[in-house]
Enzyme design. Structure first.
Site, PDB file in Angstrom:
ATOM      1  N   GLU A 189       0.272   3.590   1.896  1.00 41.91           N
ATOM      2  CA  GLU A 189       0.411   3.993   3.300  1.00 41.91           C
ATOM      3  C   GLU A 189       1.824   3.711   3.820  1.00 41.91           C
ATOM      4  O   GLU A 189       2.224   4.233   4.858  1.00 41.91           O
ATOM      5  CB  GLU A 189      -0.618   3.270   4.169  1.00 41.91           C
ATOM      6  CG  GLU A 189      -2.015   3.846   4.086  1.00 41.91           C
ATOM      7  CD  GLU A 189      -2.132   5.237   4.704  1.00 41.91           C
ATOM      8  OE1 GLU A 189      -1.789   5.401   5.877  1.00 41.91           O
ATOM      9  OE2 GLU A 189      -2.567   6.162   3.997  1.00 41.91           O
TER      10      GLU A 189
ATOM     11  N   TYR B 296      -1.166   0.341  10.816  1.00 43.95           N
ATOM     12  CA  TYR B 296      -1.501  -0.326   9.552  1.00 43.95           C
ATOM     13  C   TYR B 296      -0.314  -0.242   8.579  1.00 43.95           C
ATOM     14  O   TYR B 296       0.115  -1.246   8.006  1.00 43.95           O
ATOM     15  CB  TYR B 296      -2.744   0.320   8.929  1.00 43.95           C
ATOM     16  CG  TYR B 296      -3.012  -0.105   7.506  1.00 43.95           C
ATOM     17  CD1 TYR B 296      -3.560  -1.348   7.227  1.00 43.95           C
ATOM     18  CD2 TYR B 296      -2.716   0.740   6.433  1.00 43.95           C
ATOM     19  CE1 TYR B 296      -3.803  -1.748   5.917  1.00 43.95           C
ATOM     20  CE2 TYR B 296      -2.964   0.358   5.127  1.00 43.95           C
ATOM     21  CZ  TYR B 296      -3.507  -0.882   4.868  1.00 43.95           C
ATOM     22  OH  TYR B 296      -3.746  -1.273   3.569  1.00 43.95           O
TER      23      TYR B 296
ATOM     24  N   THR C 108       0.808  -1.228   0.000  1.00 43.97           N
ATOM     25  CA  THR C 108       0.000   0.000   0.000  1.00 43.97           C
ATOM     26  C   THR C 108       0.839   1.275   0.000  1.00 43.97           C
ATOM     27  O   THR C 108       1.946   1.311   0.553  1.00 43.97           O
ATOM     28  CB  THR C 108      -0.909   0.018   1.247  1.00 43.97           C
ATOM     29  OG1 THR C 108      -1.494   1.319   1.386  1.00 43.97           O
ATOM     30  CG2 THR C 108      -0.142  -0.271   2.526  1.00 43.97           C
TER      31      THR C 108
ATOM     32  N   LYS D 160       1.905  -3.341   7.160  1.00 43.75           N
ATOM     33  CA  LYS D 160       1.986  -3.588   5.712  1.00 43.75           C
ATOM     34  C   LYS D 160       3.439  -3.604   5.230  1.00 43.75           C
ATOM     35  O   LYS D 160       3.790  -4.321   4.301  1.00 43.75           O
ATOM     36  CB  LYS D 160       1.195  -2.534   4.937  1.00 43.75           C
ATOM     37  CG  LYS D 160      -0.291  -2.815   4.854  1.00 43.75           C
ATOM     38  CD  LYS D 160      -0.607  -3.945   3.872  1.00 43.75           C
ATOM     39  CE  LYS D 160      -2.084  -4.233   3.791  1.00 43.75           C
ATOM     40  NZ  LYS D 160      -2.419  -5.402   2.953  1.00 43.75           N
TER      41      LYS D 160
HETATM   42  P1  NAP Z   1     -11.399  -4.504   2.639  1.00 50.05           P
HETATM   43  O1  NAP Z   1     -12.607  -4.206   1.805  1.00 50.05           O
HETATM   44  O2  NAP Z   1     -11.277  -3.887   3.979  1.00 50.05           O
HETATM   45  O3  NAP Z   1     -11.331  -6.096   2.809  1.00 50.05           O
HETATM   46  C1  NAP Z   1     -10.476  -6.710   3.743  1.00 50.05           C
HETATM   47  C2  NAP Z   1     -10.705  -8.211   3.701  1.00 50.05           C
HETATM   48  O4  NAP Z   1      -9.819  -8.835   4.640  1.00 50.05           O
HETATM   49  C3  NAP Z   1     -12.134  -8.645   4.072  1.00 50.05           C
HETATM   50  O5  NAP Z   1     -12.540  -9.647   3.175  1.00 50.05           O
HETATM   51  C4  NAP Z   1     -11.960  -9.228   5.475  1.00 50.05           C
HETATM   52  O6  NAP Z   1     -12.870 -10.263   5.767  1.00 50.05           O
HETATM   53  C5  NAP Z   1     -10.558  -9.830   5.344  1.00 50.05           C
HETATM   54  N1  NAP Z   1      -9.938 -10.124   6.640  1.00 50.05           N
HETATM   55  C6  NAP Z   1      -9.770  -9.289   7.689  1.00 50.05           C
HETATM   56  N2  NAP Z   1      -9.164  -9.921   8.709  1.00 50.05           N
HETATM   57  C7  NAP Z   1      -8.940 -11.191   8.282  1.00 50.05           C
HETATM   58  C8  NAP Z   1      -8.349 -12.344   8.869  1.00 50.05           C
HETATM   59  N3  NAP Z   1      -7.870 -12.322  10.114  1.00 50.05           N
HETATM   60  N4  NAP Z   1      -8.271 -13.477   8.148  1.00 50.05           N
HETATM   61  C9  NAP Z   1      -8.780 -13.545   6.893  1.00 50.05           C
HETATM   62  N5  NAP Z   1      -9.375 -12.496   6.283  1.00 50.05           N
HETATM   63  C10 NAP Z   1      -9.445 -11.339   6.966  1.00 50.05           C
HETATM   64  O7  NAP Z   1     -10.071  -4.163   1.826  1.00 50.05           O
HETATM   65  P2  NAP Z   1      -9.888  -3.797   0.263  1.00 50.05           P
HETATM   66  O8  NAP Z   1     -10.128  -2.350   0.090  1.00 50.05           O
HETATM   67  O9  NAP Z   1     -10.598  -4.785  -0.554  1.00 50.05           O
HETATM   68  O10 NAP Z   1      -8.309  -3.990   0.110  1.00 50.05           O
HETATM   69  C11 NAP Z   1      -7.746  -5.251  -0.211  1.00 50.05           C
HETATM   70  C12 NAP Z   1      -6.305  -5.296   0.275  1.00 50.05           C
HETATM   71  O11 NAP Z   1      -5.551  -4.272  -0.344  1.00 50.05           O
HETATM   72  C13 NAP Z   1      -6.123  -5.090   1.768  1.00 50.05           C
HETATM   73  O12 NAP Z   1      -5.031  -5.881   2.179  1.00 50.05           O
HETATM   74  C14 NAP Z   1      -5.785  -3.618   1.884  1.00 50.05           C
HETATM   75  O13 NAP Z   1      -5.036  -3.388   3.063  1.00 50.05           O
HETATM   76  C15 NAP Z   1      -4.968  -3.420   0.632  1.00 50.05           C
HETATM   77  N6  NAP Z   1      -4.995  -2.091   0.041  1.00 50.05           N
HETATM   78  C16 NAP Z   1      -6.179  -1.470  -0.193  1.00 50.05           C
HETATM   79  C17 NAP Z   1      -6.194  -0.227  -0.809  1.00 50.05           C
HETATM   80  C18 NAP Z   1      -7.476   0.471  -1.137  1.00 50.05           C
HETATM   81  O14 NAP Z   1      -7.435   1.669  -1.423  1.00 50.05           O
HETATM   82  N7  NAP Z   1      -8.609  -0.213  -1.153  1.00 50.05           N
HETATM   83  C19 NAP Z   1      -4.971   0.363  -1.190  1.00 50.05           C
HETATM   84  C20 NAP Z   1      -3.785  -0.314  -0.953  1.00 50.05           C
HETATM   85  C21 NAP Z   1      -3.804  -1.547  -0.347  1.00 50.05           C
HETATM   86  P3  NAP Z   1     -14.205 -10.072   6.677  1.00 50.05           P
HETATM   87  O15 NAP Z   1     -15.314  -9.872   5.713  1.00 50.05           O
HETATM   88  O16 NAP Z   1     -14.309 -11.374   7.394  1.00 50.05           O
HETATM   89  O17 NAP Z   1     -13.965  -8.905   7.587  1.00 50.05           O
HETATM   90  O1  F7E Z   2      -9.100   8.065   4.741  1.00 48.63           O
HETATM   91  C1  F7E Z   2      -9.561  11.453   6.067  1.00 48.63           C
HETATM   92  C2  F7E Z   2      -8.559  10.547   6.745  1.00 48.63           C
HETATM   93  O2  F7E Z   2      -9.972   5.926   5.654  1.00 48.63           O
HETATM   94  C3  F7E Z   2      -8.678   8.989   3.744  1.00 48.63           C
HETATM   95  C4  F7E Z   2      -7.285   2.146   2.980  1.00 48.63           C
HETATM   96  O3  F7E Z   2      -7.858   1.435   1.917  1.00 48.63           O
HETATM   97  O4  F7E Z   2      -6.200   3.667   1.488  1.00 48.63           O
HETATM   98  C5  F7E Z   2      -7.094   3.594   2.583  1.00 48.63           C
HETATM   99  O5  F7E Z   2      -6.578   4.319   3.706  1.00 48.63           O
HETATM  100  C6  F7E Z   2      -8.435  10.343   4.356  1.00 48.63           C
HETATM  101  C7  F7E Z   2      -7.569  10.343   5.613  1.00 48.63           C
HETATM  102  O6  F7E Z   2      -8.441   5.939   3.612  1.00 48.63           O
HETATM  103  C8  F7E Z   2     -12.768  10.964   7.703  1.00 48.63           C
HETATM  104  O7  F7E Z   2      -8.009  11.183   7.909  1.00 48.63           O
HETATM  105  C9  F7E Z   2     -11.534  12.634   7.113  1.00 48.63           C
HETATM  106  O8  F7E Z   2      -6.686  11.407   5.543  1.00 48.63           O
HETATM  107  O9  F7E Z   2     -10.736   6.704   3.376  1.00 48.63           O
HETATM  108  P1  F7E Z   2      -9.659   6.625   4.372  1.00 48.63           P
HETATM  109  P2  F7E Z   2      -6.882   5.867   3.940  1.00 48.63           P
HETATM  110  O10 F7E Z   2      -6.585   6.167   5.347  1.00 48.63           O
HETATM  111  O11 F7E Z   2      -6.196   6.687   2.902  1.00 48.63           O
HETATM  112  C10 F7E Z   2      -4.885   3.129   1.740  1.00 48.63           C
HETATM  113  C11 F7E Z   2      -4.072   3.248   0.467  1.00 48.63           C
HETATM  114  C12 F7E Z   2      -4.929   1.754   2.291  1.00 48.63           C
HETATM  115  O12 F7E Z   2      -4.046   0.935   2.044  1.00 48.63           O
HETATM  116  C13 F7E Z   2      -5.949   1.503   3.344  1.00 48.63           C
HETATM  117  O13 F7E Z   2      -6.174   0.093   3.494  1.00 48.63           O
HETATM  118  O14 F7E Z   2      -9.698  10.870   4.772  1.00 48.63           O
HETATM  119  N1  F7E Z   2     -10.879  11.506   6.722  1.00 48.63           N
HETATM  120  N2  F7E Z   2     -12.681  12.329   7.727  1.00 48.63           N
HETATM  121  C14 F7E Z   2     -11.628  10.442   7.065  1.00 48.63           C
HETATM  122  N3  F7E Z   2     -11.425   9.116   6.875  1.00 48.63           N
HETATM  123  C15 F7E Z   2     -12.388   8.274   7.314  1.00 48.63           C
HETATM  124  N4  F7E Z   2     -12.225   6.938   7.118  1.00 48.63           N
HETATM  125  N5  F7E Z   2     -13.518   8.748   7.968  1.00 48.63           N
HETATM  126  C16 F7E Z   2     -13.756  10.078   8.171  1.00 48.63           C
HETATM  127  O15 F7E Z   2     -14.772  10.451   8.752  1.00 48.63           O
END
Ligand code: NAP
Ligand code: F7E
Length: 331
Positions: A128, A154, A126, A158
């Site tokens: 992050e 987190y 990620t 990662k």
């Molecule tokens: P998400 O919607 O939060 O899905 C996370 C998944 O992980 C869910 O299916 C959850 O299952 C499963 N999980 C959580 N704890 C677990 C455990 N102990 N054992 C097995 N499964 C478990 O995440 P996403 O947005 O699809 O992202 C997919 C991956 O890419 C994640 O690793 C995330 O950190 C990474 N990532 C995401 C983004 C983004 O912007 N979306 C960017 C960079 C990297 P349950 O349904 O059981 O909770």
């Molecule tokens: O926050 C601000 C918050 O939680 C984005 C995950 O998929 O992308 C995701 O992480 C921004 C931050 O995503 C609220 O402080 C303001 O600056 O949507 P977010 P994230 O933290 O960027 C990365 C790439 C991953 O890998 C992660 O798994 O928005 N913010 N107000 C808020 N964020 C949330 N959630 N809720 C608020 O009310």
């Protein structure tokens, strides 16, 4: 014989899009699902009946060994994680166990089952991990060689997953690749993430179901793309002869305020400030102020490029939530 893929995190946003992509390509898709009463199980069974579900948890190595023995995969995509940054501050040890050590549990399961040289492995790394502090190349963005400086439990977890994957590639010759993905969103995004929280609230405000939204920091900036485009990049990484690490991003960055402005405009509201309240509850102990990615390597080597731009992404999400929240929807 169709190829077989095992996906962890099948119930998540990316799990949905990736399984659709692989199913359309003719793969046999296996998904790891955790918990005795996972409410998302019903959603997956109804919407994606082609997925063969295997019970398991990243923290339970024996279940991972079994999932490999049952599915005999050609490709494994490790998408499972504690993925919410705010939650990771409140639950740092769980985050380390799942998002960090969980990756090692899975890599070891691959090794002890004799799959190290038989399977191709994708690790969901990620943006992050960069942390937004060493933003020393304005306009260019973070690429694969930029410094890491994670700013949350987190991000730190990662980073462990990232390096242990690289270590297994170097130590055991595994075809293991890390996708360093910048934020990707869409209608399948969890409601706890800011883009979906806003698109859903905008729809509900428009429909008269709520009167305002409470948010934390409105100044941070993210490189937001569409999840459907990003899973294509994951698959492309595993089709390369050599494993490697790639940034997937749009190369543009926008603030939460930009997102709010476009989302409210979608329902004809110009002055979004009237509907937004700031609540310190949503602030984080440390913030990632700005993320901008440089996807040049993925574009050149994988031939990957995002298709959906920021404006279309916001519009797609608000339209979806208007439909979802509409009292007159046909279902
Ligand atoms: P998400 O919607 O939060 O899905 C996370 C998944 O992980 C869910 O299916 C959850 O299952 C499963 N999980 C959580 N704890 C677990 C455990 N102990 N054992 C097995 N499964 C478990 O995440 P996403 O947005 O699809 O992202 C997919 C991956 O890419 C994640 O690793 C995330 O950190 C990474 N990532 C995401 C983004 C983004 O912007 N979306 C960017 C960079 C990297 P349950 O349904 O059981 O909770
Ligand atoms: O926050 C601000 C918050 O939680 C984005 C995950 O998929 O992308 C995701 O992480 C921004 C931050 O995503 C609220 O402080 C303001 O600056 O949507 P977010 P994230 O933290 O960027 C990365 C790439 C991953 O890998 C992660 O798994 O928005 N913010 N107000 C808020 N964020 C949330 N959630 N809720 C608020 O009310």
């Amino acid at each position: 014989m169709p190829k077989k893929a095992l996906i962890t995190g099948i119930t998540g946003q990316d799990g949905y899009h990736l399984s659709e992509l692989l199913n359309n390509k003719g793969y046999e898709v296996y998904g790891l699902i955790r918990g005795q009463q996972n409410p998302k199980l019903v959603r997956v069974e109804q919407e994606q009946p082609y997925i063969k579900l295997i019970e398991g948890d990243l923290t339970d190595q024996s279940s991972l060994v079994r999932s490999i023995e049952v599915s005999e995969p050609d490709e494994i995509y490790n998408l499972a994680a504690v993925s919410h940054v705010g939650y990771s501050f409140r639950n740092p040890i769980l985050t380390a166990e799942v998002t960090g050590k969980g990756v090692l549990n899975l890599l070891e399961a691959i090794r002890v089952t004799g799959y190290a040289n038989k399977v191709r492995f994708y690790q969901a790394s990620t943006s992050e991990m960069f942390g937004g502090l060493d933003y020393n190349r304005p306009g260019k963005g973070y690429d694969e060689n930029a410094l890491f400086h994670p700013r949350s439990p987190y991000g730190v977890a990662k980073l462990y997953g990232h390096w242990i994957t690289k270590n297994y590639r170097e130590s055991y010759g595994m075809h293991a690749s890390c996708g360093i993905l910048f934020n990707h969103e869409g209608p399948r995004r969890g409601i706890e993430f800011v883009t979906r929280k806003i698109s859903n609230a905008v729809a509900r405000i428009h429909l008269g179901l709520q009167d305002h939204i409470e948010l934390g920091n409105l100044d941070s900036k993210r490189d937001w793309g569409y999840a459907g485009d990003y899973v294509e990049g994951m698959w492309l990484m595993l089709q390369q002869e050599k494993p490697d690490d790639y940034v997937l991003a749009t190369g543009e960055t926008h603030s939460i305020q930009d997102y709010l402005e476009l989302a409210f405009k979608e329902v004809g509201i110009e002055n979004w400030h009237l509907y937004v309240k700031q609540n310190p509850k949503f602030l984080r102990p440390a913030e990632v102020d700005i993320l901008l990615g440089n996807p040049e390597k993925a574009e050149k080597i994988l031939g990957w490029k995002r298709k959906v731009d920021f404006e279309d992404l916001v519009s797609m999400m608000v339209k979806h939530d208007l439909e979802l929240e509409s009292p007159n929807k046909l279902t």
